[in-house]
Design a protein around this motif. Structure first.
Motif, PDB file in Angstrom:
ATOM      1  N   LEU A 202       3.462  54.635-116.177  1.00 51.01           N
ATOM      2  CA  LEU A 202       2.989  53.494-115.408  1.00 51.01           C
ATOM      3  C   LEU A 202       1.477  53.590-115.241  1.00 51.01           C
ATOM      4  N   GLY A 203       0.823  52.449-115.188  1.00 52.38           N
ATOM      5  CA  GLY A 203      -0.621  52.433-115.021  1.00 52.38           C
ATOM      6  C   GLY A 203      -1.379  52.669-116.306  1.00 52.38           C
ATOM      7  N   LYS A 204      -0.680  52.584-117.438  1.00 55.92           N
ATOM      8  CA  LYS A 204      -1.346  52.844-118.718  1.00 55.92           C
ATOM      9  C   LYS A 204      -2.402  51.790-119.042  1.00 55.92           C
ATOM     10  N   ASP A 205      -2.089  50.566-118.672  1.00 60.15           N
ATOM     11  CA  ASP A 205      -3.017  49.462-118.952  1.00 60.15           C
ATOM     12  C   ASP A 205      -4.018  49.336-117.807  1.00 60.15           C
ATOM     13  N   PHE A 206      -5.249  49.715-118.080  1.00 64.51           N
ATOM     14  CA  PHE A 206      -6.296  49.700-117.064  1.00 64.51           C
ATOM     15  C   PHE A 206      -6.926  48.307-116.973  1.00 64.51           C
ATOM     16  N   LYS A 207      -6.999  47.768-115.740  1.00 66.74           N
ATOM     17  CA  LYS A 207      -7.608  46.466-115.519  1.00 66.74           C
ATOM     18  C   LYS A 207      -8.554  46.566-114.319  1.00 66.74           C
ATOM     19  N   VAL A 208      -9.795  46.168-114.517  1.00 60.98           N
ATOM     20  CA  VAL A 208     -10.802  46.252-113.458  1.00 60.98           C
ATOM     21  C   VAL A 208     -10.410  45.384-112.278  1.00 60.98           C
ATOM     22  N   LYS A 209      -9.871  44.199-112.548  1.00 62.30           N
ATOM     23  CA  LYS A 209      -9.487  43.278-111.472  1.00 62.30           C
ATOM     24  C   LYS A 209      -8.422  43.900-110.572  1.00 62.30           C
ATOM     25  N   LEU A 210      -7.436  44.560-111.190  1.00 59.28           N
ATOM     26  CA  LEU A 210      -6.384  45.218-110.413  1.00 59.28           C
ATOM     27  C   LEU A 210      -6.947  46.393-109.619  1.00 59.28           C
ATOM     28  N   LEU A 211      -7.887  47.118-110.218  1.00 60.83           N
ATOM     29  CA  LEU A 211      -8.523  48.242-109.535  1.00 60.83           C
ATOM     30  C   LEU A 211      -9.237  47.774-108.267  1.00 60.83           C
ATOM     31  N   ILE A 212      -9.979  46.682-108.369  1.00 58.36           N
ATOM     32  CA  ILE A 212     -10.702  46.146-107.214  1.00 58.36           C
ATOM     33  C   ILE A 212      -9.724  45.663-106.145  1.00 58.36           C
ATOM     34  N   LYS A 213      -8.661  45.004-106.568  1.00 56.48           N
ATOM     35  CA  LYS A 213      -7.664  44.485-105.627  1.00 56.48           C
ATOM     36  C   LYS A 213      -6.996  45.620-104.858  1.00 56.48           C
ATOM     37  N   GLN A 214      -6.572  46.667-105.568  1.00 57.66           N
ATOM     38  CA  GLN A 214      -5.905  47.790-104.921  1.00 57.66           C
ATOM     39  C   GLN A 214      -6.863  48.547-104.001  1.00 57.66           C
ATOM     40  N   SER A 215      -8.101  48.698-104.414  1.00 54.80           N
ATOM     41  CA  SER A 215      -9.088  49.377-103.573  1.00 54.80           C
ATOM     42  C   SER A 215      -9.317  48.610-102.281  1.00 54.80           C
ATOM     43  N   PHE A 216      -9.323  47.293-102.356  1.00 54.18           N
ATOM     44  CA  PHE A 216      -9.516  46.464-101.171  1.00 54.18           C
ATOM     45  C   PHE A 216      -8.329  46.608-100.217  1.00 54.18           C
TER      46      PHE A 216
END
Length: 438
Positions: free
Chosen positions: A214-228
């Motif tokens: 899981l999490g193999k596909d890295f997406k900047v948008k998802l990273l920002i959303k989860q960090s928020f």
């Protein structure tokens, strides 16, 4: 037919039972936790192969925070998604937190009793021996040559003589590692061997080296959303203290300190503990040095990671600051637990995909080897910092040395190194030794 059965996804309730049980039996520090998980998850249940298990462990070692807990979060996440990782991580720390809360309440209530002092007079020398054993064990694995010994010595001098805090030492070590690797790569490069033998079969494991995690596909948008989302979780208790507490400055200092602590624990529990001991005693005056040593003793009697001792520090901070209030001590412990372990979930759920893409990165491996070497010097400082007051409770004079403490430090070192006595049994023996003195 048999292979199809072994590759069936593990039932969520079966995994939940193991994670719950692990929280209550995970004595013995990081090595003990990893051995228990490997024995059950790899050898017994075949839920994950040895290659993937140790790869996940190596990734967690690159992250700040307790690597054993993060390994549990990571495997729980890979097995059953976010809920699996969340519950695996919570069950890893909650039992030890509740046990330590009970012990902290007893300590605050009966800590001035003669029989309690006697018990801790036996426990404190054992704690010094345990930390010395950590110096020896980590040093044996981390110090590969003169350069690494020199780096450990510099880190020790920075803390012991110059009183430089841990974050600056970590940052400086990373800078040195990059410079040495660029200008003198021959001093840094070490022959690397794989952690898992090539001959080991990957068949029959639900998660193996061929499984897409899981999490193999890295997406900047998802990273920002989860960090928020994690930021909102972090800021909510902070705002509650702001609006509801009559002494917000204290809670603000507690929250910011332990958040910062959680972000600079590269190298495991023994990296952050000297930093916590130094600042909570000397700078913030949340507790005395003697109480800090007592906290190490209490933490050694509980399952879970040794970093759980920071929860005791939070308890004593609230208890002492609010004039011996057990309620405020409990709030301090819960607050410290929340802000110390929340980043572990952040690093796995948000940073996991990033780390997956760093697999096999030699630069990261070399930097980590430098950081680990510096950690040896920091742990040595912790040994002297705490051992000094145990051996010389009335001042640094040879004639005032506590001979009974010296005797039990020597005996504990012998029991650990020569007879490989389990830490839990050493703690029990130490309590008996203290009671015998009483």
């Amino acid at each position: 037919m048999q292979e199809e059965k072994t590759l069936t996804k593990p039932a969520f309730k079966d995994a939940l039972k193991f994670w719950f049980k692990l929280g209550w039996i995970s004595f013995g520090g990081t090595l003990g936790h990893i051995n228990i998980m490997h024995d059950f998850l790899v050898e017994k249940k075949k839920w994950i192969s040895s290659s993937r298990f140790f790869h996940a462990l190596s990734l967690c070692m690159l992250l700040p925070g307790p690597e054993a807990q993060q390994l549990a979060i990571y495997i729980g996440w890979q097995l059953h998604g976010k809920r699996g990782g969340l519950l695996a991580g919570l069950f890893f720390i909650l039992p030890s937190m509740f046990i330590l809360l009970g012990l902290s309440l007893l300590y605050a209530t009966f800590g001035n009793q003669a029989w309690m002092d006697a018990i801790f007079s036996g426990l404190k020398p054992a704690v010094v021996a345990i930390i010395f054993h950590a110096v020896w064990s980590v040093g044996g694995k981390a110090l590969h040559g003169i350069l690494y010994y020199l780096l450990a010595a510099i880190a020790f001098a920075c803390v012991f003589f110059l009183n430089i805090s841990m974050p600056y030492i970590i940052i400086g070590t990373i800078v040195f590692a990059l410079l040495f690797r660029y200008f003198w790569p021959g001093l840094v490069y070490r022959k690397r061997t794989g952690q898992v033998e090539k001959g080991l079969s990957e068949e029959g494991y639900y998660i193996n080296k061929n499984t897409e995690g899981l999490g193999k596909d890295f997406k900047v948008k998802l990273l920002i959303k989860q960090s928020f989302v994690f930021f909102l979780i972090w800021v909510l208790p902070f705002l509650l203290f702001y609006f509801l507490s009559g002494d917000f400055s204290f809670w603000k200092g507690l929250i910011l300190f332990f958040t910062q602590t959680a972000l600079f624990t590269i190298g495991g529990s023994y990296t952050v503990l000297p930093y916590v001991a130094q600042f909570s005693v000397s700078k913030f005056n949340w507790l005395s040095k003697s109480q800090m040593v007592d906290g190490f003793a209490l933490a050694e009697t509980t399952p879970g990671p040794l970093i759980i001792v920071v929860c005791y520090v939070g308890f004593m901070a609230g208890y002492n600051h609010f004039e011996n209030s057990l309620l405020m001590g409990t709030v301090g412990l819960l607050t410290t637990t929340f802000y110390t372990f929340l980043p572990s979930f952040l690093f796995i759920f948000v940073g996991g995909p990033v780390l997956e893409h760093s697999r096999g990165n030699l630069v990261i491996g070399d930097v980590l080897s430098f950081v680990t070497a510096a950690v040896v010097g920091v742990i040595l400082n912790l040994t002297l910092y705490l051992g000094k007051d145990v051996l010389f409770p009335h001042g640094l004079l040879l004639e005032k040395i506590d001979l009974m403490a010296l005797l039990w430090i020597s005996a504990s070192i012998l029991l650990i190194f020569k007879f490989r006595l389990n830490i839990v049994y050493l703690i029990l023996l130490s309590m008996v030794y203290g009671i015998m003195q009483y």
